[in-house]
Design a protein around this motif. Structure first.
Motif, PDB file in Angstrom:
ATOM      1  N   UNK A  57       0.849  -1.200   0.000  1.00  0.00           N
ATOM      2  CA  UNK A  57       0.000   0.000   0.000  1.00  0.00           C
ATOM      3  C   UNK A  57       0.878   1.241   0.000  1.00  0.00           C
ATOM      4  N   UNK A  58       0.418   2.264  -0.699  1.00  0.00           N
ATOM      5  CA  UNK A  58       1.077   3.568  -0.679  1.00  0.00           C
ATOM      6  C   UNK A  58      -0.003   4.631  -0.489  1.00  0.00           C
ATOM      7  N   UNK A  59       0.206   5.485   0.504  1.00  0.00           N
ATOM      8  CA  UNK A  59      -0.657   6.648   0.700  1.00  0.00           C
ATOM      9  C   UNK A  59       0.235   7.865   0.531  1.00  0.00           C
ATOM     10  N   UNK A  60      -0.014   8.645  -0.521  1.00  0.00           N
ATOM     11  CA  UNK A  60       0.902   9.725  -0.883  1.00  0.00           C
ATOM     12  C   UNK A  60       0.203  11.076  -0.924  1.00  0.00           C
ATOM     13  N   UNK A  61       0.963  12.113  -0.565  1.00  0.00           N
ATOM     14  CA  UNK A  61       0.508  13.500  -0.655  1.00  0.00           C
ATOM     15  C   UNK A  61       1.538  14.301  -1.443  1.00  0.00           C
ATOM     16  N   UNK A  62       1.063  14.940  -2.506  1.00  0.00           N
ATOM     17  CA  UNK A  62       1.905  15.813  -3.319  1.00  0.00           C
ATOM     18  C   UNK A  62       1.661  17.234  -2.841  1.00  0.00           C
ATOM     19  N   UNK A  83       5.540  -8.286  13.050  1.00  0.00           N
ATOM     20  CA  UNK A  83       6.357  -9.371  12.489  1.00  0.00           C
ATOM     21  C   UNK A  83       6.149  -9.583  10.984  1.00  0.00           C
ATOM     22  N   UNK A  84       5.006  -9.152  10.468  1.00  0.00           N
ATOM     23  CA  UNK A  84       4.687  -9.430   9.071  1.00  0.00           C
ATOM     24  C   UNK A  84       4.708  -8.211   8.144  1.00  0.00           C
ATOM     25  N   UNK A  85       4.747  -6.996   8.703  1.00  0.00           N
ATOM     26  CA  UNK A  85       4.736  -5.811   7.835  1.00  0.00           C
ATOM     27  C   UNK A  85       5.381  -4.630   8.543  1.00  0.00           C
ATOM     28  N   UNK A  86       5.786  -3.674   7.724  1.00  0.00           N
ATOM     29  CA  UNK A  86       6.272  -2.417   8.283  1.00  0.00           C
ATOM     30  C   UNK A  86       5.727  -1.285   7.441  1.00  0.00           C
ATOM     31  N   UNK A  87       5.538  -0.166   8.106  1.00  0.00           N
ATOM     32  CA  UNK A  87       5.128   1.041   7.400  1.00  0.00           C
ATOM     33  C   UNK A  87       6.286   2.014   7.475  1.00  0.00           C
ATOM     34  N   UNK A  88       6.697   2.468   6.306  1.00  0.00           N
ATOM     35  CA  UNK A  88       7.804   3.410   6.212  1.00  0.00           C
ATOM     36  C   UNK A  88       7.249   4.782   5.873  1.00  0.00           C
ATOM     37  N   UNK A  89       7.660   5.777   6.642  1.00  0.00           N
ATOM     38  CA  UNK A  89       7.300   7.165   6.367  1.00  0.00           C
ATOM     39  C   UNK A  89       8.423   7.744   5.517  1.00  0.00           C
ATOM     40  N   UNK A  90       8.068   8.256   4.347  1.00  0.00           N
ATOM     41  CA  UNK A  90       9.077   8.820   3.451  1.00  0.00           C
ATOM     42  C   UNK A  90       8.667  10.231   3.063  1.00  0.00           C
ATOM     43  N   UNK A  91       9.633  11.139   3.148  1.00  0.00           N
ATOM     44  CA  UNK A  91       9.399  12.539   2.819  1.00  0.00           C
ATOM     45  C   UNK A  91      10.460  13.009   1.837  1.00  0.00           C
ATOM     46  N   UNK A  92      10.029  13.776   0.849  1.00  0.00           N
ATOM     47  CA  UNK A  92      10.945  14.345  -0.137  1.00  0.00           C
ATOM     48  C   UNK A  92      11.020  15.849   0.114  1.00  0.00           C
ATOM     49  N   UNK A  93      12.237  16.316   0.359  1.00  0.00           N
ATOM     50  CA  UNK A  93      12.490  17.718   0.685  1.00  0.00           C
ATOM     51  C   UNK A  93      13.359  18.369  -0.392  1.00  0.00           C
ATOM     52  N   UNK A  94      13.138  19.661  -0.594  1.00  0.00           N
ATOM     53  CA  UNK A  94      14.053  20.531  -1.334  1.00  0.00           C
ATOM     54  C   UNK A  94      14.428  21.616  -0.347  1.00  0.00           C
ATOM     55  N   UNK A  95      15.620  21.475   0.240  1.00  0.00           N
ATOM     56  CA  UNK A  95      15.996  22.397   1.305  1.00  0.00           C
ATOM     57  C   UNK A  95      15.044  22.239   2.467  1.00  0.00           C
ATOM     58  N   UNK A  96      14.411  23.347   2.872  1.00  0.00           N
ATOM     59  CA  UNK A  96      13.471  23.325   3.990  1.00  0.00           C
ATOM     60  C   UNK A  96      12.020  23.097   3.554  1.00  0.00           C
ATOM     61  N   UNK A  98       9.014  20.871   2.214  1.00  0.00           N
ATOM     62  CA  UNK A  98       8.503  19.511   2.064  1.00  0.00           C
ATOM     63  C   UNK A  98       7.657  19.458   0.792  1.00  0.00           C
ATOM     64  N   UNK A  99       8.074  18.602  -0.165  1.00  0.00           N
ATOM     65  CA  UNK A  99       7.394  18.525  -1.455  1.00  0.00           C
ATOM     66  C   UNK A  99       6.416  17.364  -1.557  1.00  0.00           C
ATOM     67  N   UNK A 100       6.764  16.260  -0.922  1.00  0.00           N
ATOM     68  CA  UNK A 100       6.010  15.016  -1.097  1.00  0.00           C
ATOM     69  C   UNK A 100       6.184  14.179   0.155  1.00  0.00           C
ATOM     70  N   UNK A 101       5.136  13.471   0.534  1.00  0.00           N
ATOM     71  CA  UNK A 101       5.272  12.533   1.649  1.00  0.00           C
ATOM     72  C   UNK A 101       4.403  11.315   1.373  1.00  0.00           C
ATOM     73  N   UNK A 102       4.871  10.167   1.848  1.00  0.00           N
ATOM     74  CA  UNK A 102       4.132   8.927   1.622  1.00  0.00           C
ATOM     75  C   UNK A 102       4.331   7.982   2.796  1.00  0.00           C
TER      76      UNK A 102
END
Length: 131
Positions: A57-62, A83-96, A98-102
């Motif tokens: 699953x991916x939940x993304x915000x542009x 034990x069976x899954x992990x959720x990773x928080x990922x953020x894309x930054x340009x300097x300070x 925040x452009x994208x997060x998922x």
């Protein structure tokens, strides 16, 4: 927190000159692959054992656009783990900025595509709950 640098190339942009929305998924995939490697997990050895990671699953915000030649940073943390899954928080930054997060749910699958437990060494990594 894992950090991964990405440069925006012309091929990453659309007709409007901004990063095409699907390319953010490529950027965060590269960051996750780098994170796994740095965590000491050998995905090729896992595959030999019949195990692979899969995105469930991916939940993304542009939030803001990136453009040609931007230097971006993808930040990755584990926000939840079972034990069976992990959720990773990922953020894309340009300097300070925040452009994208998922939030990306990762599972492990074995023979025949059946669910499998995540590798033990992965389950020992630190979890950073969202704030």
């Amino acid at each position: 927190m894992h950090r991964f640098e990405v440069r925006v190339y012309y091929e990453d942009t659309d007709m409007a000159g901004i990063v095409y929305y699907a390319n953010y998924l490529r950027f965060i995939e590269r960051a996750r692959s780098d994170w796994v490697r740095e965590a000491g997990i050998d995905q090729l050895a896992m595959k030999v054992q019949g195990l692979v990671f899969a995105v469930r699953r991916v939940e993304a915000d542009y939030l803001l656009p990136a453009v040609f030649d931007d230097q971006l940073e993808v930040q990755t943390t584990i926000s939840q783990m079972t034990p069976a899954r992990m959720i990773m928080a990922q953020k894309v930054w340009r300097g300070d900025a925040l452009l994208f997060q998922a939030d990306v749910t990762i599972v492990c699958i074995g023979a025949g595509g059946k669910p499998a437990r995540l590798p033990a060494e992965l389950r020992l990594l630190p979890v950073t709950p969202p704030t």
